[in-house]
Design a protein around this motif. Structure first.
Motif, PDB file in Angstrom:
ATOM      1  N   ILE A   1      -0.445   4.122   9.810  1.00 16.61           N
ATOM      2  CA  ILE A   1       0.100   2.966  10.151  1.00 16.61           C
ATOM      3  C   ILE A   1       1.453   3.035   9.255  1.00 16.61           C
ATOM      4  O   ILE A   1       1.168   3.106   7.929  1.00 16.61           O
ATOM      5  CB  ILE A   1      -0.466   1.524   9.815  1.00 16.61           C
ATOM      6  CG1 ILE A   1      -1.618   1.589  10.844  1.00 16.61           C
ATOM      7  CG2 ILE A   1       0.208   0.373  10.136  1.00 16.61           C
ATOM      8  CD1 ILE A   1      -2.549   0.610  10.417  1.00 16.61           C
ATOM      9  N   THR A   2       2.553   2.851   9.524  1.00 22.86           N
ATOM     10  CA  THR A   2       3.895   2.855   8.730  1.00 22.86           C
ATOM     11  C   THR A   2       4.655   1.763   8.679  1.00 22.86           C
ATOM     12  O   THR A   2       5.726   1.747   7.967  1.00 22.86           O
ATOM     13  CB  THR A   2       4.788   4.306   8.965  1.00 22.86           C
ATOM     14  OG1 THR A   2       5.034   4.193  10.501  1.00 22.86           O
ATOM     15  CG2 THR A   2       3.805   5.568   8.931  1.00 22.86           C
ATOM     16  N   GLN A   3       4.317   0.704   9.495  1.00 24.83           N
ATOM     17  CA  GLN A   3       5.217  -0.381   9.483  1.00 24.83           C
ATOM     18  C   GLN A   3       4.126  -1.775   9.870  1.00 24.83           C
ATOM     19  O   GLN A   3       3.304  -1.642  10.539  1.00 24.83           O
ATOM     20  CB  GLN A   3       6.432  -0.232  10.286  1.00 24.83           C
ATOM     21  CG  GLN A   3       7.276  -1.533  10.353  1.00 24.83           C
ATOM     22  CD  GLN A   3       8.536  -1.451  11.047  1.00 24.83           C
ATOM     23  OE1 GLN A   3       9.032  -0.303  11.425  1.00 24.83           O
ATOM     24  NE2 GLN A   3       9.054  -2.390  11.343  1.00 24.83           N
ATOM     25  N   ILE A   4       4.443  -2.879   9.007  1.00 30.96           N
ATOM     26  CA  ILE A   4       3.721  -3.943   9.134  1.00 30.96           C
ATOM     27  C   ILE A   4       4.947  -5.124   9.496  1.00 30.96           C
ATOM     28  O   ILE A   4       5.768  -5.351   8.613  1.00 30.96           O
ATOM     29  CB  ILE A   4       2.789  -4.580   8.394  1.00 30.96           C
ATOM     30  CG1 ILE A   4       1.563  -3.428   8.091  1.00 30.96           C
ATOM     31  CG2 ILE A   4       2.373  -5.941   8.728  1.00 30.96           C
ATOM     32  CD1 ILE A   4       0.822  -3.423   9.123  1.00 30.96           C
ATOM     33  N   ASP A   5       5.007  -5.483  10.635  1.00 30.80           N
ATOM     34  CA  ASP A   5       6.125  -6.399  10.946  1.00 30.80           C
ATOM     35  C   ASP A   5       7.681  -5.791  10.706  1.00 30.80           C
ATOM     36  O   ASP A   5       7.662  -4.786  11.307  1.00 30.80           O
ATOM     37  CB  ASP A   5       6.047  -7.883  10.093  1.00 30.80           C
ATOM     38  CG  ASP A   5       4.787  -8.657  10.548  1.00 30.80           C
ATOM     39  OD1 ASP A   5       4.641  -8.559  11.782  1.00 30.80           O
ATOM     40  OD2 ASP A   5       4.058  -9.265   9.620  1.00 30.80           O
TER      41      ASP A   5
ATOM     42  N   GLY B   1       4.544   2.368   2.201  1.00 30.86           N
ATOM     43  CA  GLY B   1       5.070   3.598   1.225  1.00 30.86           C
ATOM     44  C   GLY B   1       6.331   4.005   1.600  1.00 30.86           C
ATOM     45  O   GLY B   1       7.187   3.129   1.763  1.00 30.86           O
ATOM     46  N   ASP B   2       6.414   5.314   2.023  1.00 29.29           N
ATOM     47  CA  ASP B   2       7.602   5.819   2.411  1.00 29.29           C
ATOM     48  C   ASP B   2       8.249   6.093   3.774  1.00 29.29           C
ATOM     49  O   ASP B   2       9.149   6.251   4.326  1.00 29.29           O
ATOM     50  CB  ASP B   2       8.198   7.264   1.664  1.00 29.29           C
ATOM     51  CG  ASP B   2       7.017   8.187   2.400  1.00 29.29           C
ATOM     52  OD1 ASP B   2       6.144   7.944   3.149  1.00 29.29           O
ATOM     53  OD2 ASP B   2       7.122   9.540   1.993  1.00 29.29           O
ATOM     54  N   GLY B   3       7.302   5.107   4.592  1.00 26.74           N
ATOM     55  CA  GLY B   3       7.533   5.150   5.987  1.00 26.74           C
ATOM     56  C   GLY B   3       6.997   6.120   6.779  1.00 26.74           C
ATOM     57  O   GLY B   3       7.211   6.209   8.102  1.00 26.74           O
ATOM     58  N   LYS B   4       6.331   7.071   6.214  1.00 26.68           N
ATOM     59  CA  LYS B   4       5.753   8.162   6.921  1.00 26.68           C
ATOM     60  C   LYS B   4       4.259   8.222   6.393  1.00 26.68           C
ATOM     61  O   LYS B   4       3.685   7.647   5.369  1.00 26.68           O
ATOM     62  CB  LYS B   4       6.662   9.515   6.213  1.00 26.68           C
ATOM     63  CG  LYS B   4       8.048   9.541   6.544  1.00 26.68           C
ATOM     64  CD  LYS B   4       8.504  10.643   5.840  1.00 26.68           C
ATOM     65  CE  LYS B   4       9.850  11.041   6.183  1.00 26.68           C
ATOM     66  NZ  LYS B   4      10.724  11.790   5.634  1.00 26.68           N
ATOM     67  N   PRO B   5       3.586   9.107   7.342  1.00 28.14           N
ATOM     68  CA  PRO B   5       1.964   9.085   7.195  1.00 28.14           C
ATOM     69  C   PRO B   5       1.798   9.863   5.681  1.00 28.14           C
ATOM     70  O   PRO B   5       2.508  11.042   5.623  1.00 28.14           O
ATOM     71  CB  PRO B   5       1.655   9.889   8.328  1.00 28.14           C
ATOM     72  CG  PRO B   5       2.524   9.663   9.464  1.00 28.14           C
ATOM     73  CD  PRO B   5       3.875   9.352   8.816  1.00 28.14           C
ATOM     74  N   GLY B   6       0.869   9.517   4.877  1.00 33.67           N
ATOM     75  CA  GLY B   6       0.772  10.117   3.867  1.00 33.67           C
ATOM     76  C   GLY B   6      -0.180  11.194   3.612  1.00 33.67           C
ATOM     77  O   GLY B   6      -0.996  11.288   4.690  1.00 33.67           O
TER      78      GLY B   6
ATOM     79  N   ALA C   1       0.775  -1.126  -0.045  1.00 34.08           N
ATOM     80  CA  ALA C   1       0.206  -0.045   0.000  1.00 34.08           C
ATOM     81  C   ALA C   1       0.733   1.221  -0.043  1.00 34.08           C
ATOM     82  O   ALA C   1       1.980   1.344   0.428  1.00 34.08           O
ATOM     83  CB  ALA C   1      -0.920  -0.123   1.250  1.00 34.08           C
ATOM     84  N   ASP C   2       0.346   2.389  -0.534  1.00 34.72           N
ATOM     85  CA  ASP C   2       1.008   3.686  -0.450  1.00 34.72           C
ATOM     86  C   ASP C   2       0.678   4.162   0.802  1.00 34.72           C
ATOM     87  O   ASP C   2       1.783   4.966   1.571  1.00 34.72           O
ATOM     88  CB  ASP C   2       0.150   4.685  -1.501  1.00 34.72           C
ATOM     89  CG  ASP C   2       0.799   4.091  -2.888  1.00 34.72           C
ATOM     90  OD1 ASP C   2       1.508   3.495  -3.334  1.00 34.72           O
ATOM     91  OD2 ASP C   2      -0.232   4.523  -3.720  1.00 34.72           O
ATOM     92  N   GLU C   3      -0.561   4.013   1.356  1.00 29.93           N
ATOM     93  CA  GLU C   3      -0.737   4.530   2.644  1.00 29.93           C
ATOM     94  C   GLU C   3      -1.574   3.443   3.501  1.00 29.93           C
ATOM     95  O   GLU C   3      -2.389   2.862   2.853  1.00 29.93           O
ATOM     96  CB  GLU C   3      -1.450   5.897   2.602  1.00 29.93           C
ATOM     97  CG  GLU C   3      -0.678   7.010   1.843  1.00 29.93           C
ATOM     98  CD  GLU C   3      -1.405   8.328   2.031  1.00 29.93           C
ATOM     99  OE1 GLU C   3      -2.080   8.662   2.851  1.00 29.93           O
ATOM    100  OE2 GLU C   3      -1.441   9.156   0.908  1.00 29.93           O
ATOM    101  N   LEU C   4      -1.649   3.633   4.848  1.00 29.19           N
ATOM    102  CA  LEU C   4      -2.536   2.359   5.606  1.00 29.19           C
ATOM    103  C   LEU C   4      -2.877   3.206   6.814  1.00 29.19           C
ATOM    104  O   LEU C   4      -2.021   4.067   7.432  1.00 29.19           O
ATOM    105  CB  LEU C   4      -1.405   1.275   5.914  1.00 29.19           C
ATOM    106  CG  LEU C   4      -2.254   0.267   6.375  1.00 29.19           C
ATOM    107  CD1 LEU C   4      -3.088  -0.220   5.132  1.00 29.19           C
ATOM    108  CD2 LEU C   4      -1.041  -0.907   6.522  1.00 29.19           C
ATOM    109  N   PHE C   5      -3.812   2.964   7.628  1.00 32.23           N
ATOM    110  CA  PHE C   5      -4.242   3.679   8.690  1.00 32.23           C
ATOM    111  C   PHE C   5      -5.480   2.926   9.326  1.00 32.23           C
ATOM    112  O   PHE C   5      -5.873   2.107   8.870  1.00 32.23           O
ATOM    113  CB  PHE C   5      -4.702   5.096   8.395  1.00 32.23           C
ATOM    114  CG  PHE C   5      -6.211   5.220   7.560  1.00 32.23           C
ATOM    115  CD1 PHE C   5      -7.269   5.330   8.185  1.00 32.23           C
ATOM    116  CD2 PHE C   5      -5.768   5.617   6.353  1.00 32.23           C
ATOM    117  CE1 PHE C   5      -8.356   5.589   7.136  1.00 32.23           C
ATOM    118  CE2 PHE C   5      -7.059   5.935   5.406  1.00 32.23           C
ATOM    119  CZ  PHE C   5      -8.222   5.861   6.037  1.00 32.23           C
ATOM    120  N   MET C   6      -5.385   3.206  10.629  1.00 28.94           N
ATOM    121  CA  MET C   6      -6.450   2.382  11.534  1.00 28.94           C
ATOM    122  C   MET C   6      -7.503   3.546  12.002  1.00 28.94           C
ATOM    123  O   MET C   6      -7.213   4.493  12.251  1.00 28.94           O
ATOM    124  CB  MET C   6      -5.708   1.398  12.478  1.00 28.94           C
ATOM    125  CG  MET C   6      -5.057   2.426  13.461  1.00 28.94           C
ATOM    126  SD  MET C   6      -3.699   1.480  14.336  1.00 28.94           S
ATOM    127  CE  MET C   6      -4.502   0.023  14.942  1.00 28.94           C
TER     128      MET C   6
END
Length: 273
Positions: A240-244, A249-254, A225-230
């Motif tokens: 969410i910037t990391q899974i495991d 994405g770029d590791g930052k909130p989009g 994903a480019d961005e992920l959030f809960m």
């Protein structure tokens, strides 16, 4: 917990709230609850939460005696008695004490007022890490009191720098232990369609997002994903910037996530005005 609660069919001192040790909500983990927030002495999105609580009682065959209007009246009285300008309200309906210690009977209704802390500001700025877990929550569309698995599993979270988990089963993502999941990829906003609690914050995000695809989402899609959030009552919209060990994405909130956070903030302000 605040000084006053609803217990024993009336507003009481919270110290007098008791439950029988053989209630099946304790010995079997069978009960329901719901939780919402107040802002400026206003219970946010109250009707949605009451509707879900009533549906949960019906689906789990638990007897809920007060009507929706009566529940609302109790809640507004508790807000005033506890001077709850900003905080949380928890409704709990137990399974009762049955002869066979298994089947639901008439239980107890409790409504408590609580202090409420959100995640620290830096988590909204930097995002959080989730751990993946192969799991499907039982009766996922009901907010039951059975949180045995995530409570047990949470012992691993802190040591691995994680905020929570993300559940997946047979390759498909469902939810977090206490939150719904949204992903953004190439401009498309999507959220899982099954094995989820239909969150009230999720519902609000669907409203402010415009078009959202509610569909099966593969675990591999989440990682790409480019961005992920809960979303949840106690987190609002949390990036969410990391899974495991995988950076999202770029590791930052989009930017899209940040925009939704601002829109949700505006919606809440109008609701509590």
């Amino acid at each position: 917990m605040k000084p006053y609660c609803f217990a024993n069919n009336q507003i009481n001192s919270s110290e007098k709230a008791v439950i029988h040790p053989m209630d099946i909500s304790l010995i079997r983990g069978y009960g329901i609850f719901d939780f919402f927030r107040t802002s400026n002495y206003t219970p946010l999105f109250l009707i949605d939460y009451l509707d879900r609580f009533i549906r949960s009682a019906e689906k789990t065959r638990l007897l809920l005696k007060p009507s929706k209007d009566e529940l609302a009246s109790i809640i507004f009285e508790l807000i005033q008695k506890n001077d709850l300008e900003s905080g949380g309200i928890r409704m709990l309906l137990t399974g009762g004490v049955s002869e066979n210690h298994f089947s639901p009977v008439e239980g107890s209704l409790f409504i408590f007022c609580e202090d409420l802390d959100f995640p620290p500001k830096e988590k909204y700025i930097n995002g959080v890490k989730l751990l993946s877990a192969e799991h499907v929550r039982a009766i996922a569309d009901v907010k039951t009191t059975n949180y045995a698995y995530p409570v047990w599993h949470s012992g691993d979270w802190k040591s691995q720098g994680a905020e929570d988990v993300i559940y997946h089963h047979k390759g498909l993502v469902s939810e977090s232990s206490r939150s719904n999941i949204f992903m953004i990829k190439d401009g498309e906003i999507a959220t899982p369609d099954s094995h989820i609690l239909h969150g009230i914050t999720r519902k609000r995000v669907l409203e402010i997002s415009g078009k959202v695809n509610i569909r099966p989402i593969k675990f591999e899609e989440i990682l790409a994903a480019d961005e992920l959030f809960m979303t949840s009552t106690t987190k609002k919209i949390l990036p969410i910037t990391q899974i495991d060990n995988n950076k999202i994405g770029d590791g930052k909130p989009g930017n899209e996530t940040k925009l939704l956070m601002e829109k949700f903030k505006g919606m809440e302000s109008k609701s509590s005005a």
